[in-house]
Design an enzyme around this catalytic site. Structure first.
Site, PDB file in Angstrom:
ATOM      1  N   GLU A 350       0.828  -1.217   0.000  1.00 55.83           N
ATOM      2  CA  GLU A 350       0.000   0.000   0.000  1.00 55.83           C
ATOM      3  C   GLU A 350       0.855   1.256   0.000  1.00 55.83           C
ATOM      4  OE1 GLU A 350      -2.784   0.036   3.217  1.00 55.83           O
ATOM      5  OE2 GLU A 350      -4.007  -1.542   2.339  1.00 55.83           O
ATOM      6  N   TYR A 413     -11.764  -1.472   3.232  1.00 51.67           N
ATOM      7  CA  TYR A 413     -12.243  -1.849   4.569  1.00 51.67           C
ATOM      8  C   TYR A 413     -13.681  -1.354   4.640  1.00 51.67           C
ATOM      9  CZ  TYR A 413      -7.868  -3.840   5.861  1.00 51.67           C
ATOM     10  OH  TYR A 413      -6.795  -4.683   5.893  1.00 51.67           O
ATOM     11  N   GLU A 439      -6.252  -7.585  -0.273  1.00 54.32           N
ATOM     12  CA  GLU A 439      -6.521  -7.387   1.160  1.00 54.32           C
ATOM     13  C   GLU A 439      -7.831  -6.631   1.319  1.00 54.32           C
ATOM     14  OE1 GLU A 439      -3.181  -5.701   3.559  1.00 54.32           O
ATOM     15  OE2 GLU A 439      -4.753  -4.412   4.372  1.00 54.32           O
ATOM     16  N   TRP A 473      -8.193  -9.960   5.207  1.00 51.77           N
ATOM     17  CA  TRP A 473      -7.247  -9.611   6.281  1.00 51.77           C
ATOM     18  C   TRP A 473      -7.915  -9.845   7.618  1.00 51.77           C
ATOM     19  CZ3 TRP A 473      -2.203  -8.165   6.446  1.00 51.77           C
ATOM     20  CH2 TRP A 473      -1.741  -7.516   7.606  1.00 51.77           C
TER      21      TRP A 473
HETATM   22  C1  IDC Z   1      -2.949  -3.409  10.538  1.00 52.71           C
HETATM   23  C2  IDC Z   1      -3.138  -4.502  11.559  1.00 52.71           C
HETATM   24  C3  IDC Z   1      -2.829  -3.963  12.936  1.00 52.71           C
HETATM   25  C4  IDC Z   1      -1.454  -3.334  12.944  1.00 52.71           C
HETATM   26  C5  IDC Z   1      -1.360  -2.308  11.829  1.00 52.71           C
HETATM   27  C6  IDC Z   1       0.011  -1.691  11.701  1.00 52.71           C
HETATM   28  O1  IDC Z   1      -4.449  -5.004  11.469  1.00 52.71           O
HETATM   29  O2  IDC Z   1      -2.903  -5.000  13.887  1.00 52.71           O
HETATM   30  O3  IDC Z   1      -1.229  -2.704  14.195  1.00 52.71           O
HETATM   31  O4  IDC Z   1      -1.656  -2.897  10.584  1.00 52.71           O
HETATM   32  O5  IDC Z   1       0.948  -2.619  11.352  1.00 52.71           O
HETATM   33  C7  IDC Z   1      -3.963  -1.959   5.817  1.00 52.71           C
HETATM   34  C8  IDC Z   1      -2.640  -2.596   5.892  1.00 52.71           C
HETATM   35  C9  IDC Z   1      -2.582  -3.589   7.013  1.00 52.71           C
HETATM   36  C10 IDC Z   1      -3.298  -3.051   8.225  1.00 52.71           C
HETATM   37  C11 IDC Z   1      -4.761  -2.941   7.882  1.00 52.71           C
HETATM   38  C12 IDC Z   1      -5.634  -2.467   9.040  1.00 52.71           C
HETATM   39  O6  IDC Z   1      -2.248  -3.196   4.670  1.00 52.71           O
HETATM   40  O7  IDC Z   1      -1.231  -3.855   7.311  1.00 52.71           O
HETATM   41  O8  IDC Z   1      -3.131  -3.965   9.268  1.00 52.71           O
HETATM   42  N1  IDC Z   1      -4.912  -2.066   6.756  1.00 52.71           N
HETATM   43  O9  IDC Z   1      -5.235  -1.186   9.437  1.00 52.71           O
HETATM   44  N2  IDC Z   1      -4.404  -1.172   4.867  1.00 52.71           N
HETATM   45  C13 IDC Z   1      -5.623  -0.713   5.196  1.00 52.71           C
HETATM   46  C14 IDC Z   1      -5.971  -1.271   6.414  1.00 52.71           C
END
Ligand code: IDC
Length: 512
Positions: A350, A413, A439, A473
């Site tokens: 991302e 999301y 994801e 995810w």
């Molecule tokens: C989130 C994890 C969380 C962690 C965070 C930072 O769920 O536990 O603390 O990353 O590392 C993404 C990212 C993905 C994120 C997820 C939710 O690719 O790594 O994971 N997210 O925030 N993009 C949009 C949302």
């Protein structure tokens, strides 16, 4: 005579002052520890790499040699009063861990609320004790995260984290720590010929390689390729990848195991797994994680499912920041897997921040694709898009040309990203841009918070109708809405009760 007494008094005074200074210094250490500020990568401009000791910025460095030494020399964990802690004692910031007869200070850190209070302690660092106030601490090592319980950390957790960090964790260790977990083998005990540069490399290898079964997804569909906006299988039929993504492998490596992959294939109906390897050294990327990725690819191959090797940029928002490591990583991966039918490369999860498609991401992708194609001539490569992989409409105006089997990432999301993002996807599809949802979550973009089932269903219908592949995810038991597992330490064979709301929803969706 009087003069002599005066001199002796002065000398004693000097000695006393020095002694006091030394004593004060050692107390000061504890105070320093208490002064440590906590940061998380989702706050404070993503300064995850920074902690403050005594208000001075300290940067983390990784020293592989030292990490290896932990393996053989970790002896005990003591509290600040030098009392050795027992297996079940709780660890807190300020306790000591002895490695190679040197004391390290235990530092817990986790997410920080806006008001400065700490929640969700998830990581542990050990910091060399002998730092001086005025210089940069040159050896701070972070041991892998992953607590069973958010606020309780005991010596067993430390042992587990060390093993996770070293890539030593076999499947059994995730659920049961051996009683002698701190009695690591000493240098002398090591098997001759063991490669010290790769600690534990053999320990986490798949033990048995079950032959692929007749009807696995990969046996049935073979090597995938891209045709227009679709993924097609070896027979040229449209194919949709549906699976799950791991959480960060540095935090949750225990789910990368053969039983879990085979179980999810058979019981949930997934046909792919995504291995999310965070690329930022400041949040835990080390080369030792490559071993976990490699194991994961083998487990996926054995289970006959597809596997996405994900270079998970996130806090390092511009893919060019860690480009040289990315090239090195994908050279290694492509050399290993150029002949595998089940491997897909995702080169930048991302991109975000001050990052543009034309200026930053496209040139990065072109270089990475060239590197990959030098070795692996045809595997699907998925390219991240601007704004946390949302701006597929921008990319559609200027896609990468000259290569086959290239796709572009769209992430959503559901509680945050709704119709406006689907419109971007429409735009991309109508411009013939092949997109892949590598994801998504059904909660908000933080990976936590409320879940929006209606919106999630709208999204899944949209993806299924358009034959867009998707990966959910995340496969972990972290206490957040986007985790598929809940209240369980099991690393495979989960019951329905051990699934989160997202997990239960996912199982229903996978049946459709
Ligand atoms: C989130 C994890 C969380 C962690 C965070 C930072 O769920 O536990 O603390 O990353 O590392 C993404 C990212 C993905 C994120 C997820 C939710 O690719 O790594 O994971 N997210 O925030 N993009 C949009 C949302």
């Amino acid at each position: 005579m009087k003069k002599r007494i005066a001199i002796i008094v002065v000398i004693i005074a000097i000695i006393l002052i020095c002694a006091l200074f030394v004593i004060r210094k050692s107390f000061a250490l504890d105070n320093n520890v208490k002064d440590i500020k906590y940061y998380d990568n989702l706050i404070e401009n993503q300064k995850v790499a920074t902690i403050l000791l005594n208000e001075k910025t300290v940067s983390r460095k990784t020293n592989k040699k030292e990490i290896m030494e932990y393996d053989s020399k970790i002896k005990n964990v003591k509290d600040a009063n030098n009392k050795t802690l027992e297996d079940t004692d709780l660890i807190k910031t300020g306790d000591y861990i002895t490695v190679n007869n040197e004391d390290y200070i235990v530092v817990l850190y986790g997410d920080v609320n806006k008001d400065g209070s700490i929640c969700d302690i998830e990581d542990i660092m050990i910091v060399k004790n002998n730092y001086s106030d005025n210089r940069e601490v040159d050896s701070i090592e972070r041991l892998a995260a992953n607590l069973v319980n958010d606020d309780v950390l005991d010596t067993q957790d430390i042992a587990r984290m060390i093993k996770i960090y070293l890539g030593l964790l076999g499947e059994d260790l995730t659920t049961k720590i051996p009683e002698n977990y701190l009695d690591f083998e000493t240098e002398g005990d090591k098997e001759p010929g063991k490669d010290d540069e790769n600690p534990g490399e053999d320990d986490n290898k798949p033990e048995e390689k079950p032959g692929p079964q007749e009807d696995t997804p990969v046996v049935k569909h073979g090597k995938l390729s891209v045709n227009g906006t679709n993924i097609v299988d070896k027979n040229g039929e449209n194919f949709q990848i549906r699976g799950v993504s791991t959480h960060g492998l540095q935090w949750y490596p225990q789910y990368v195991n053969q039983e879990a992959f085979t179980y999810m294939r058979d019981e949930w109906g997934i046909n792919a797994i995504r291995l999310a390897m965070y690329s930022d050294p400041n949040v835990g990327y080390t080369k030792s994680l490559h071993e976990i990725v490699k194991n994961g690819v083998e487990y996926a191959k054995n289970a006959g499912i597809y596997v996405i090797i994900d270079w998970h940029i996130l806090s390092d928002g511009n893919p060019n920041i860690n480009k040289s490591s990315a090239i090195e990583f994908f050279r290694e991966m492509t050399s290993n897997y150029k002949d595998y039918d089940n491997v897909i490369y995702e080169i930048c999860n991302e991109p975000n921040g001050d990052v543009q498609w034309e200026r930053d991401i496209k040139p990065y992708a072109q270089d990475l694709i060239k590197e990959i194609r030098n070795i692996d001539t045809d595997a699907i490569i998925v390219v991240g898009t601007p704004t946390w992989s949302q701006d597929v409409d921008i990319v559609a105006k200027s896609p990468i040309t000259g290569f086959d089997n290239i796709m572009y990432t769209l992430h959503f999301y559901a509680a945050t990203h709704k119709e406006y993002l689907r419109q971007k996807a429409y735009t991309a599809l109508t411009s013939s841009l092949p997109i892949f949802v590598t994801e998504f979550g059904i909660c908000d973009a933080s990976g936590n918070g409320v879940i929006d089932i209606n919106e999630a269903n709208t999204w899944i219908d949209f993806l299924n109708e358009n034959n867009i592949s998707w990966m959910c995810w995340n496969l972990s038991n972290k206490n957040e809405s986007s985790s598929i597992l809940k209240n369980t330490d099991k690393t495979t064979g989960w019951t329905k009760e051990e699934l989160s709301e997202e997990g239960k929803w996912l199982l229903e969706v996978l049946k459709k």
